[in-house]
Design a protein around this motif. Structure first.
Motif, short mmCIF file in Angstrom:
data_model
loop_
_atom_site.label_atom_id
_atom_site.label_comp_id
_atom_site.label_asym_id
_atom_site.label_seq_id
_atom_site.Cartn_x
_atom_site.Cartn_y
_atom_site.Cartn_z
N LEU A 153 0.84 -1.19 0.00
CA LEU A 153 0.00 0.00 0.00
C LEU A 153 0.88 1.24 0.00
CD1 LEU A 153 -2.91 -0.89 2.51
CD2 LEU A 153 -3.12 -0.44 0.05
N VAL A 154 0.45 2.25 -0.71
CA VAL A 154 1.28 3.41 -0.97
C VAL A 154 1.77 4.06 0.33
CG1 VAL A 154 -0.71 4.97 -1.13
CG2 VAL A 154 1.44 5.58 -2.26
N ILE A 155 3.03 4.49 0.31
CA ILE A 155 3.64 5.23 1.41
C ILE A 155 3.97 6.62 0.89
CG2 ILE A 155 5.61 5.34 2.98
CD1 ILE A 155 5.78 2.31 2.81
N VAL A 156 3.39 7.65 1.47
CA VAL A 156 3.57 9.03 1.02
C VAL A 156 4.72 9.65 1.82
CG1 VAL A 156 2.50 11.27 0.66
CG2 VAL A 156 1.12 9.17 0.46
N ASN A 157 5.80 9.99 1.10
CA ASN A 157 7.00 10.50 1.76
C ASN A 157 7.31 11.95 1.44
OD1 ASN A 157 7.78 8.10 3.13
ND2 ASN A 157 8.54 7.27 1.18
N SER A 158 6.52 12.60 0.59
CA SER A 158 6.85 13.97 0.21
C SER A 158 5.59 14.72 -0.20
CB SER A 158 7.87 13.99 -0.94
OG SER A 158 7.31 13.41 -2.10
N VAL A 159 5.73 16.02 -0.28
CA VAL A 159 4.61 16.87 -0.72
C VAL A 159 4.28 16.59 -2.18
CG1 VAL A 159 3.86 19.26 -1.06
CG2 VAL A 159 5.21 18.66 0.96
N SER A 160 5.31 16.40 -3.03
CA SER A 160 5.06 16.13 -4.44
C SER A 160 4.31 14.81 -4.63
CB SER A 160 6.38 16.10 -5.21
OG SER A 160 7.24 15.11 -4.69
N GLU A 161 4.64 13.82 -3.83
CA GLU A 161 3.93 12.55 -3.93
C GLU A 161 2.47 12.72 -3.47
OE1 GLU A 161 4.83 7.84 -2.96
OE2 GLU A 161 5.76 9.41 -1.75
N GLN A 162 2.24 13.53 -2.46
CA GLN A 162 0.87 13.80 -2.02
C GLN A 162 0.08 14.51 -3.11
OE1 GLN A 162 -1.02 12.90 0.37
NE2 GLN A 162 -2.70 14.41 0.24
N ASP B 78 -8.88 15.69 -1.04
CA ASP B 78 -7.52 16.24 -1.08
C ASP B 78 -6.63 15.80 0.06
OD1 ASP B 78 -8.30 17.61 -3.34
OD2 ASP B 78 -8.75 19.48 -2.28
N ASP B 79 -7.18 15.30 1.14
CA ASP B 79 -6.39 15.05 2.34
C ASP B 79 -6.69 13.66 2.90
OD1 ASP B 79 -5.23 17.74 2.42
OD2 ASP B 79 -7.25 18.43 2.93
N TRP B 80 -6.18 13.44 4.15
CA TRP B 80 -6.31 12.13 4.79
C TRP B 80 -7.45 12.14 5.81
CZ3 TRP B 80 -0.50 11.14 6.39
CH2 TRP B 80 0.30 11.08 5.22
N ASN B 81 -7.95 10.95 5.98
CA ASN B 81 -9.00 10.76 6.97
C ASN B 81 -8.84 9.37 7.57
OD1 ASN B 81 -11.57 11.20 8.37
ND2 ASN B 81 -12.35 9.64 6.95
N ASP B 82 -9.01 9.28 8.89
CA ASP B 82 -8.99 7.95 9.51
C ASP B 82 -10.38 7.35 9.44
OD1 ASP B 82 -10.08 9.74 11.31
OD2 ASP B 82 -9.28 8.69 13.08
N ASN B 83 -10.41 6.03 9.19
CA ASN B 83 -11.70 5.35 9.01
C ASN B 83 -11.55 3.93 9.56
OD1 ASN B 83 -14.31 4.74 8.23
ND2 ASN B 83 -14.01 5.37 6.08
N LYS B 84 -12.70 3.27 9.67
CA LYS B 84 -12.69 1.90 10.14
C LYS B 84 -12.02 1.01 9.09
CE LYS B 84 -16.89 2.33 12.94
NZ LYS B 84 -18.27 1.83 13.18
N CYS B 85 -11.19 0.13 9.54
CA CYS B 85 -10.39 -0.72 8.62
C CYS B 85 -11.26 -1.69 7.84
CB CYS B 85 -9.33 -1.48 9.41
SG CYS B 85 -8.10 -0.43 10.22
N THR B 86 -12.48 -1.89 8.28
CA THR B 86 -13.37 -2.83 7.59
C THR B 86 -14.15 -2.18 6.46
OG1 THR B 86 -15.06 -2.41 9.27
CG2 THR B 86 -13.59 -4.31 9.61
N GLU B 87 -14.05 -0.87 6.32
CA GLU B 87 -14.77 -0.19 5.24
C GLU B 87 -14.26 -0.66 3.88
OE1 GLU B 87 -17.30 1.91 5.22
OE2 GLU B 87 -17.52 1.82 7.42
N GLN B 88 -15.15 -0.66 2.90
CA GLN B 88 -14.81 -1.09 1.55
C GLN B 88 -14.39 0.12 0.72
OE1 GLN B 88 -14.96 -4.55 0.51
NE2 GLN B 88 -14.97 -4.64 2.75
N ASN B 89 -13.12 0.20 0.44
CA ASN B 89 -12.58 1.29 -0.37
C ASN B 89 -11.74 0.74 -1.52
OD1 ASN B 89 -13.68 3.25 1.32
ND2 ASN B 89 -11.78 3.56 2.49
N PHE B 90 -11.45 1.65 -2.46
CA PHE B 90 -10.40 1.32 -3.42
C PHE B 90 -9.05 1.41 -2.70
CE2 PHE B 90 -13.95 2.91 -5.98
CZ PHE B 90 -14.04 1.92 -6.95
N TRP B 91 -8.00 1.10 -3.36
CA TRP B 91 -6.68 1.21 -2.73
C TRP B 91 -5.62 1.55 -3.79
CZ3 TRP B 91 -9.13 -3.51 -3.43
CH2 TRP B 91 -8.49 -4.43 -4.28
N VAL B 92 -4.47 1.92 -3.31
CA VAL B 92 -3.33 2.31 -4.17
C VAL B 92 -2.11 1.50 -3.76
CG1 VAL B 92 -1.87 4.18 -5.02
CG2 VAL B 92 -4.25 4.66 -4.36
#
Length: 255
Positions: free
Chosen positions: A162-171, A230-244
């Motif tokens: 799963l993607v690891i964001v390490n910089s502003v450009s990557e965000q 545009d930003d991050w949000n914490d959510n329940k790990c059981t939610e059905q989302n897409f992923w990167v």
């Protein structure tokens, strides 16, 4: 008669000499003392023997000289032939026109190889199909939904994470794709091991964060992070989302 006394005198003289020689012979029984006649014979033989030895020596000297001269001539002829052979090899050099045409052919082949390598580089894909390249990493935006655990396992099955964001450009890159697809996507950040201690899937600690205002709030045990708008949000790990998913890009030729 007047001439008779002279005859008898000479005869008597010869007899005296003979008798004298005989007297010497009696005193020299081994023949060590030579008579005048034998001495004259030996003296006449010595010049001829000396002349013969001198002639033989001159002949041998001339013969040695001739042998040495013949050797010198043979050596000089051999050197001349070697020089002629080397000069003939130099004369059999490749003509200048043929050399020039050969160099042109080599240059053309090199140009063709360069173009061929450039074509290969153009055909080379540092990322698999359906993956996006950005700053040396490949990103896959899923088309299916799943929980955070399922999403992490799917990336691992592809040799990624799963993607690891390490910089502003990557965000910003992530925001572009998220807005384009208008979907929530899991990223590789959670605190399900230790509450409030956010870690990436590779075990590294959080250094850069792009939380929405008021997040994370852990509302209802929200331990996994999603990219929403545009930003991050914490959510329940059981939610059905897409992923990167993210993985390093493969090097292409001459890159």
């Amino acid at each position: 008669m007047a001439g008779e006394p002279e005859f008898h005198q000479s005869k008597n003289h010869e007899e005296e000499v003979t008798s004298g020689e005989q007297g010497f012979a009696e005193h020299d029984p081994e023949g060590l003392i030579c008579s005048s006649k034998s001495l004259q014979g030996h003296l006449t033989q010595v010049p001829w023997l000396l002349l013969l030895l001198i002639s033989l020596g001159l002949f041998l000297l001339m013969l040695a000289t001739l042998v040495q001269v013949s050797r010198i001539r043979a050596y000089s002829q051999g050197q001349t032939q070697d020089q002629q052979g080397s000069s003939s090899l130099d004369k059999v050099a490749v003509p200048r026109e043929q050399t020039h045409s050969g160099l042109e052919q080599i240059q053309q082949i090199q140009q063709q190889l360069t173009q061929f390598n450039a074509s290969l580089a153009g055909l080379c894909r540092p990322c698999p199909w359906d993956w996006e390249l950005f700053q040396g990493s490949c990103y896959l935006f899923s088309r299916t939904l799943g929980s955070w655990e399922t999403s992490a396992s799917s990336c691992e099955d592809l040799g990624a994470h799963l993607v690891i964001v390490n910089s502003v450009s990557e965000q910003r890159f992530m925001k572009y794709w998220n807005v384009r697809k208008n979907q929530r996507s899991w990223i590789g950040l959670s605190d399900h091991i230790h509450e409030g201690s956010w870690q990436w899937v590779d075990g590294s600690a959080l250094k850069f964060s792009f939380w929405k205002e008021g997040e994370p709030n852990n509302d209802g045990d929200e331990d996994c992070v999603e990219l929403f708008m545009d930003d991050w949000n914490d959510n329940k790990c059981t939610e059905q989302n897409f992923w990167v998913c993210e993985q390093p890009s493969a090097p292409c030729p001459h890159h």
